[in-house]
Design a protein around this motif. Structure first.
Motif, PDB file in Angstrom:
ATOM      1  N   ALA A  97       0.829  -1.213   0.000  1.00 15.22           N
ATOM      2  CA  ALA A  97       0.000   0.000   0.000  1.00 15.22           C
ATOM      3  C   ALA A  97       0.857   1.254   0.000  1.00 15.22           C
ATOM      4  N   ALA A  98       1.996   1.212   0.694  1.00 22.92           N
ATOM      5  CA  ALA A  98       2.861   2.390   0.785  1.00 22.92           C
ATOM      6  C   ALA A  98       3.475   2.756  -0.564  1.00 22.92           C
ATOM      7  N   LEU A  99       3.475   1.823  -1.516  1.00 19.62           N
ATOM      8  CA  LEU A  99       4.025   2.092  -2.850  1.00 19.62           C
ATOM      9  C   LEU A  99       3.031   2.819  -3.744  1.00 19.62           C
ATOM     10  N   GLU A 100       1.797   2.938  -3.280  1.00 19.43           N
ATOM     11  CA  GLU A 100       0.749   3.679  -3.978  1.00 19.43           C
ATOM     12  C   GLU A 100       0.545   3.223  -5.422  1.00 19.43           C
ATOM     13  N   PRO A 101       0.282   1.923  -5.611  1.00 19.67           N
ATOM     14  CA  PRO A 101      -0.077   1.462  -6.959  1.00 19.67           C
ATOM     15  C   PRO A 101      -1.484   1.944  -7.312  1.00 19.67           C
ATOM     16  N   GLU A 102      -1.857   1.767  -8.550  1.00 21.01           N
ATOM     17  CA  GLU A 102      -3.210   2.153  -8.958  1.00 21.01           C
ATOM     18  C   GLU A 102      -4.265   1.234  -8.341  1.00 21.01           C
ATOM     19  N   ALA A 103      -3.860   0.015  -7.985  1.00 23.37           N
ATOM     20  CA  ALA A 103      -4.787  -0.901  -7.310  1.00 23.37           C
ATOM     21  C   ALA A 103      -3.999  -1.913  -6.492  1.00 23.37           C
ATOM     22  N   LEU A 104      -4.607  -2.366  -5.413  1.00 24.00           N
ATOM     23  CA  LEU A 104      -4.092  -3.475  -4.623  1.00 24.00           C
ATOM     24  C   LEU A 104      -4.961  -4.691  -4.897  1.00 24.00           C
ATOM     25  N   LEU A 105      -4.336  -5.856  -4.948  1.00 23.75           N
ATOM     26  CA  LEU A 105      -5.058  -7.092  -5.231  1.00 23.75           C
ATOM     27  C   LEU A 105      -4.938  -8.023  -4.033  1.00 23.75           C
ATOM     28  N   HIS A 106      -6.060  -8.293  -3.393  1.00 21.39           N
ATOM     29  CA  HIS A 106      -6.071  -9.148  -2.208  1.00 21.39           C
ATOM     30  C   HIS A 106      -6.351 -10.605  -2.557  1.00 21.39           C
ATOM     31  N   HIS A 107      -6.968 -10.859  -3.699  1.00 20.72           N
ATOM     32  CA  HIS A 107      -7.219 -12.226  -4.175  1.00 20.72           C
ATOM     33  C   HIS A 107      -7.376 -12.166  -5.683  1.00 20.72           C
ATOM     34  N   PHE A 108      -6.873 -13.180  -6.366  1.00 19.00           N
ATOM     35  CA  PHE A 108      -6.923 -13.177  -7.826  1.00 19.00           C
ATOM     36  C   PHE A 108      -8.352 -13.178  -8.376  1.00 19.00           C
ATOM     37  N   ASP A 109      -9.311 -13.602  -7.581  1.00 19.73           N
ATOM     38  CA  ASP A 109     -10.702 -13.559  -8.037  1.00 19.73           C
ATOM     39  C   ASP A 109     -11.123 -12.151  -8.443  1.00 19.73           C
ATOM     40  N   ASP A 110     -10.485 -11.141  -7.839  1.00 17.40           N
ATOM     41  CA  ASP A 110     -10.876  -9.749  -8.068  1.00 17.40           C
ATOM     42  C   ASP A 110     -10.214  -9.121  -9.297  1.00 17.40           C
ATOM     43  N   LEU A 111      -9.187  -9.777  -9.847  1.00 15.46           N
ATOM     44  CA  LEU A 111      -8.405  -9.137 -10.908  1.00 15.46           C
ATOM     45  C   LEU A 111      -9.203  -8.855 -12.181  1.00 15.46           C
ATOM     46  N   PRO A 112      -9.990  -9.788 -12.708  1.00 13.73           N
ATOM     47  CA  PRO A 112     -10.723  -9.470 -13.938  1.00 13.73           C
ATOM     48  C   PRO A 112     -11.636  -8.257 -13.809  1.00 13.73           C
ATOM     49  N   GLY A 113     -12.130  -7.992 -12.616  1.00 14.08           N
ATOM     50  CA  GLY A 113     -12.963  -6.820 -12.416  1.00 14.08           C
ATOM     51  C   GLY A 113     -12.198  -5.526 -12.271  1.00 14.08           C
ATOM     52  N   LEU A 114     -10.937  -5.601 -11.878  1.00 13.99           N
ATOM     53  CA  LEU A 114     -10.106  -4.403 -11.707  1.00 13.99           C
ATOM     54  C   LEU A 114      -9.566  -3.879 -13.030  1.00 13.99           C
ATOM     55  N   VAL A 115      -9.183  -4.781 -13.895  1.00 15.49           N
ATOM     56  CA  VAL A 115      -8.427  -4.416 -15.093  1.00 15.49           C
ATOM     57  C   VAL A 115      -9.144  -3.424 -16.010  1.00 15.49           C
ATOM     58  N   PRO A 116     -10.431  -3.608 -16.312  1.00 16.48           N
ATOM     59  CA  PRO A 116     -11.068  -2.690 -17.278  1.00 16.48           C
ATOM     60  C   PRO A 116     -11.042  -1.227 -16.861  1.00 16.48           C
ATOM     61  N   ASN A 117     -10.985  -0.963 -15.567  1.00 15.91           N
ATOM     62  CA  ASN A 117     -10.981   0.417 -15.082  1.00 15.91           C
ATOM     63  C   ASN A 117      -9.589   1.030 -15.069  1.00 15.91           C
ATOM     64  N   LEU A 118      -8.572   0.231 -15.384  1.00 17.03           N
ATOM     65  CA  LEU A 118      -7.202   0.719 -15.315  1.00 17.03           C
ATOM     66  C   LEU A 118      -6.543   0.891 -16.667  1.00 17.03           C
ATOM     67  N   ILE A 119      -6.722  -0.059 -17.549  1.00 15.25           N
ATOM     68  CA  ILE A 119      -6.005  -0.031 -18.822  1.00 15.25           C
ATOM     69  C   ILE A 119      -6.434   1.173 -19.668  1.00 15.25           C
ATOM     70  N   GLY A 120      -5.437   1.834 -20.201  1.00 15.34           N
ATOM     71  CA  GLY A 120      -5.701   2.993 -21.040  1.00 15.34           C
ATOM     72  C   GLY A 120      -5.607   4.312 -20.299  1.00 15.34           C
ATOM     73  N   ARG A 121      -5.591   4.248 -18.968  1.00 16.83           N
ATOM     74  CA  ARG A 121      -5.378   5.476 -18.212  1.00 16.83           C
ATOM     75  C   ARG A 121      -3.912   5.875 -18.328  1.00 16.83           C
ATOM     76  N   VAL A 122      -3.646   7.172 -18.319  1.00 15.39           N
ATOM     77  CA  VAL A 122      -2.277   7.687 -18.481  1.00 15.39           C
ATOM     78  C   VAL A 122      -1.782   8.131 -17.125  1.00 15.39           C
ATOM     79  N   PHE A 123      -0.531   7.719 -16.777  1.00 16.75           N
ATOM     80  CA  PHE A 123       0.050   8.060 -15.479  1.00 16.75           C
ATOM     81  C   PHE A 123       1.384   8.747 -15.661  1.00 16.75           C
TER      82      PHE A 123
END
Length: 223
Positions: free
Chosen positions: A197-223
């Motif tokens: 959490a201290a590294l401040e990623p765009e998302a934290l993943l607590h279980h792989f079940d959650d990954l497919p739902g996280l990805v669509p909201n992240l890809i294509g954003r510019v950082f």
């Protein structure tokens, strides 16, 4: 194509047991016995072979840089001989990879493990063909946190490097994604999970079940 690129050690799979066994093989040859402890030293294992040798030698008061150089090839050979004896995927990891592929994402791996060893491990685990790309520490002249290995992994997976996300478990992965200008997702279930959490990623993943739902909201954003 949009791509999801994964780190390997400590992200997709817990490889620490086999890495520690290879290091302890070296320490026994040196006459120190088993220096590193399974479980307790998992965070050291996932930082690479030279780091394991360095920490172990420091622990017994015998550190010398030339000893690390001498035994690093011995460690790699021992690891290759028993690369999949203790290694296991984290729960839901491969199911998440398959779900992403089914949703139309390209998937690949960008690791600081030597490419041949990463290829051997994935082959032994029966999943090499699942991943469209594999870029290791020695595939290119540079390695993570330089952004080029990540970009190359995205390209080899058939994707646009600007439309990828990196899933990892370390500051190296966070810094790689940041240098590439793309989002990172850091897992919290690895040996260093409490520090993510201290590294401040765009998302934290607590279980792989959650990954497919996280990805669509992240890809294509510019950082």
């Amino acid at each position: 194509m949009r791509t999801v690129i994964f780190d390997l050690d400590g992200t997709l799979a817990d490889t620490s047991g086999d890495l520690l066994a290879a290091a302890n093989h070296c320490f026994r040859q040196m006459g120190h016995g088993d220096v590193l402890v399974h479980g307790q030293d998992a965070n050291i294992a996932l930082r690479g072979g030279r780091m394991m040798l360095t920490h172990g030698l420091e622990r017994v008061g015998a550190y010398r840089a030339d000893t690390v150089d001498e035994f690093y090839p011995v460690l790699l050979a021992a690891y290759a001989e028993a690369i999949d004896h203790h290694t296991a995927f984290y729960p839901g990891a491969m199911e998440a990879v398959e779900a992403l592929k089914a949703a139309g994402y390209g998937v690949g791996i960008c690791t600081n493990k030597p490419e041949a060893l990463a290829d051997l491990l994935l082959t032994r685990l029966g999943v090499r063909e699942v991943f469209a790309s594999l870029v290791g520490a020695d595939t290119l002249p540079v390695r993570k946190p330089d952004p080029e290995p990540l970009r190359e992994a995205a390209r080899r997976a058939g994707g646009d490097p600007a439309r990828c996300v990196l899933v990892g478990d370390s500051d190296t992965d966070r810094n790689t994604a940041r240098a590439a200008g793309v989002p990172s997702v850091l897992v919290t279930f690895g040996p260093s999970g409490a520090d993510m959490a201290a590294l401040e990623p765009e998302a934290l993943l607590h279980h792989f079940d959650d990954l497919p739902g996280l990805v669509p909201n992240l890809i294509g954003r510019v950082f």
